[in-house]
Motif scaffolding. Structure first.
Motif, mmCIF file in Angstrom:
data_model
loop_
_atom_site.group_PDB
_atom_site.id
_atom_site.type_symbol
_atom_site.label_atom_id
_atom_site.label_comp_id
_atom_site.label_asym_id
_atom_site.label_seq_id
_atom_site.Cartn_x
_atom_site.Cartn_y
_atom_site.Cartn_z
ATOM 1 N N ARG A 33 41.911 33.842 29.823
ATOM 2 C CA ARG A 33 42.329 33.192 31.071
ATOM 3 C C ARG A 33 43.166 34.145 31.924
ATOM 4 O O ARG A 33 43.035 34.170 33.155
ATOM 5 N N MET A 34 44.032 34.916 31.270
ATOM 6 C CA MET A 34 44.837 35.897 31.998
ATOM 7 C C MET A 34 43.960 36.951 32.658
ATOM 8 O O MET A 34 44.211 37.373 33.795
ATOM 9 N N GLU A 35 42.919 37.392 31.944
ATOM 10 C CA GLU A 35 41.999 38.373 32.509
ATOM 11 C C GLU A 35 41.286 37.810 33.734
ATOM 12 O O GLU A 35 41.140 38.502 34.755
ATOM 13 N N GLN A 36 40.832 36.566 33.626
ATOM 14 C CA GLN A 36 40.131 35.953 34.750
ATOM 15 C C GLN A 36 41.056 35.771 35.944
ATOM 16 O O GLN A 36 40.666 36.006 37.098
ATOM 17 N N THR A 37 42.301 35.357 35.678
ATOM 18 C CA THR A 37 43.265 35.184 36.764
ATOM 19 C C THR A 37 43.560 36.510 37.440
ATOM 20 O O THR A 37 43.625 36.608 38.676
ATOM 21 N N ALA A 38 43.739 37.560 36.623
ATOM 22 C CA ALA A 38 44.016 38.882 37.179
ATOM 23 C C ALA A 38 42.844 39.382 38.015
ATOM 24 O O ALA A 38 43.031 40.005 39.063
ATOM 25 N N LEU A 39 41.622 39.094 37.556
ATOM 26 C CA LEU A 39 40.433 39.526 38.291
ATOM 27 C C LEU A 39 40.347 38.828 39.644
ATOM 28 O O LEU A 39 40.025 39.456 40.666
ATOM 29 N N VAL A 40 40.635 37.524 39.656
ATOM 30 C CA VAL A 40 40.594 36.771 40.915
ATOM 31 C C VAL A 40 41.639 37.302 41.888
ATOM 32 O O VAL A 40 41.366 37.513 43.083
ATOM 33 N N LYS A 41 42.864 37.549 41.384
ATOM 34 C CA LYS A 41 43.931 38.063 42.256
ATOM 35 C C LYS A 41 43.575 39.440 42.805
ATOM 36 O O LYS A 41 43.836 39.735 43.971
ATOM 37 N N GLN A 42 42.991 40.280 41.937
ATOM 38 C CA GLN A 42 42.616 41.621 42.389
ATOM 39 C C GLN A 42 41.538 41.549 43.466
ATOM 40 O O GLN A 42 41.573 42.286 44.460
ATOM 41 N N THR A 43 40.584 40.626 43.287
ATOM 42 C CA THR A 43 39.518 40.461 44.287
ATOM 43 C C THR A 43 40.089 39.976 45.602
ATOM 44 O O THR A 43 39.724 40.471 46.681
ATOM 45 N N GLU A 44 41.002 39.006 45.525
ATOM 46 C CA GLU A 44 41.618 38.495 46.752
ATOM 47 C C GLU A 44 42.420 39.583 47.451
ATOM 48 O O GLU A 44 42.406 39.680 48.676
ATOM 49 N N GLN A 45 43.128 40.398 46.652
ATOM 50 C CA GLN A 45 43.918 41.481 47.241
ATOM 51 C C GLN A 45 43.017 42.504 47.931
ATOM 52 O O GLN A 45 43.328 42.993 49.019
ATOM 53 N N ASN A 46 41.893 42.821 47.308
ATOM 54 C CA ASN A 46 40.974 43.797 47.896
ATOM 55 C C ASN A 46 40.313 43.284 49.169
ATOM 56 O O ASN A 46 39.856 44.067 50.003
ATOM 57 N N LEU A 47 40.246 41.942 49.308
ATOM 58 C CA LEU A 47 39.618 41.359 50.487
ATOM 59 C C LEU A 47 40.593 41.159 51.642
ATOM 60 O O LEU A 47 40.197 40.665 52.698
ATOM 61 N N GLN A 48 41.865 41.501 51.406
ATOM 62 C CA GLN A 48 42.840 41.385 52.489
ATOM 63 C C GLN A 48 42.455 42.335 53.635
ATOM 64 O O GLN A 48 41.959 43.437 53.405
ATOM 65 N N PRO A 49 42.702 41.925 54.891
ATOM 66 C CA PRO A 49 42.308 42.772 56.045
ATOM 67 C C PRO A 49 42.890 44.174 55.986
ATOM 68 O O PRO A 49 42.224 45.150 56.323
#
Length: 470
Positions: free
Chosen positions: A445-461
């Protein structure tokens, strides 16, 4: 029997999942030696005679006081486990919050039975054992211990005990051979069934390793043959049946015979429907439900055993009479089978020998914890199965061996009381398995959460404008 790969596995799950300081804190406190030591000590102490007294393994006298040497053995295990868990207290606390909640519930209920137990001090000691084992399980679970560490260290421990038993049975047959049971080997263990049980377990574990790449095939094949030899010499028909069944279950679950994701609910429902259909057909034909001896008869004929399970049904009938005196809440955890002068005295008088269990773990839980405790115990297994289904979708190979061990424990518990019976081998493994699976799911679950956060961070303008790839 651990490799450097396991140590890397132990550290790898924390990478990218935590803040840098917390990550370095856990990585710096991982001690594979202590993890292996805890597994070796707990498994060894649970299988050898109390106090290492091979000359007196027959039950006698009262067991209310316990053994000082036995308490020192497991006291040291619990202290080391508590220290290791404290060193990694951040992860330990997080792990506790994601443990099987019914496991915590049954421990708390065991403590509660102190209020009506005829031996409150004994009940407290047995409850502390469950707490201690759970604490050790937390201390040795990933990421502190690698995901293969429990199984491979246990395999090494059991093989060492079997090798010693082989030597003792040949050199000191007075200790290692039980001539009253047809010359069955027991080695340095308490009885032949114990040697048979660990031999059968090693057969399954060596088959698992033979399908991997960690050990040379020649070593795996030797391990399988040696384990089979010890299994035969122990002359335990139950262990032979369990080893065969365990191997089949492991091989079935680890392979994708059907396409698509593993669906544990569908498998469970299918098995339940087949079982209920069989009972329904029997009821329609005979107008009644089958009795135990009718259910056991095919297996008894296969291994030339009587349908009373070598006198076990006599004990069951007597225990059921005791259950009627306290059906809802039980007599108190660990407060019944305490030898002469204990509440089990009426069974001792009827049988003219001293049993220390009902030889049915579910019946013992019903007697000591009542219907309430039995329902909680069922919930523990249901939640454990739920976690296993989740793990199967993440790591089928790892989940397969835990599935096989769980089913073997559930079946063995029908004729031997071990689960939630203090520091007995199967109970120790079940608790360690439960905590390890909870830890693996938490890390996922921690890995999945970290992956989602990293994806969201990379999609920041701002990141996109700097050319950071999503």
């Amino acid at each position: 029997m651990n490799t450097a790969t396991d140590q890397l596995d132990a550290a790898r799950p924390t990478q990218g999942l935590q803040e840098p300081q917390e990550q370095s804190s856990i990585a710096g406190k991982i001690d594979p030696f202590l993890v292996r030591l805890l597994i070796v000590m707990s498994m060894t102490f649970s299988l050898l005679p109390p106090g290492f007294n091979w000359g007196n393994t027959d039950p006698q006298g009262s067991y209310a006081e316990g053994s000082l040497i036995f308490q020192m053995e497991f006291g040291s295990v619990f202290l080391i486990g508590a220290w290791l868990a404290w060193r990694n207290r951040g992860w330990s606390l997080r792990h506790v919050l994601h443990l099987n909640p019914l496991l915590i519930a049954i421990i708390l209920y065991c403590l509660m039975t102190i209020l009506w137990s005829p031996y409150p001090v004994v009940t407290l000691k047995r409850s502390v054992q469950l707490i201690g084992l759970t604490l050790v399980g937390i201390a040795i679970s990933p990421p502190i211990g690698g995901k293969h560490q429990l199984i491979r260290t246990m395999l090494g421990t059991l093989m060492t005990l079997m090798a010693c038993s082989f030597v003792v049975s040949l050199v000191l047959p007075r200790i290692g051979v039980d001539y009253e049971l047809g010359g069955a080997w027991r080695g340095i263990l308490t009885q032949k069934n114990t040697l048979g049980a660990i031999s059968g377990l090693c057969v399954v574990l060596w088959i698992k390793e033979s399908l991997g790449t960690t050990f040379p095939r020649s070593i795996c094949y030797f391990g399988i043959l040696f384990s089979l030899f010890m299994l035969v010499m122990a002359k335990s028909s139950t262990a032979i049946l369990v080893a065969t069944l365990g191997t089949g279950i492991y091989l079935l679950i680890r392979r994708r015979y059907l396409t698509g994701e593993f669906d544990g609910r569908r498998l469970t429902i299918s098995l339940a429907v087949i079982l209920l259909l069989g009972f329904h057909i029997f009821y329609v034909v005979n107008g009644r439900l089958p009795e135990w001896n009718e259910l056991f008869a095919p297996f008894g004929a296969l291994f030339n055993k009587s349908t009373d399970l070598t006198g076990r049904t006599d004990i069951w009938r007597l225990v059921l009479l005791e259950v009627q005196r306290h059906p809802v809440f039980g007599i108190g955890y660990g407060a019944f089978w305490l030898g002469e002068g204990s509440p089990s005295q009426m069974i001792i008088n009827a049988l003219h020998w001293i049993p220390l269990q009902a030889h049915n773990g579910y019946l013992d839980i019903l007697n000591e914890l009542g219907i309430v405790g039995l329902v909680i115990m069922a919930g523990v297994f249901v939640f454990h199965i739920r976690n296993l289904i989740k793990l199967t979708r993440i790591d089928r190979e790892e989940a397969a061996i835990h599935w096989a061990m769980l089913i073997l424990i559930l079946i063995s518990n029908l004729s031997e009381s071990e689960v939630f019976r203090g520091v007995l081998f199967q109970n120790i493994f079940f608790i360690y398995s439960s905590t390890a699976i909870s830890a693996r799911l938490t890390l996922h679950r921690m890995e999945q959460t970290a992956l989602v956060k990293q994806t969201e961070q990379n999609l920041q303008p701002d990141n996109l404008s700097r050319g950071v790839a999503p």
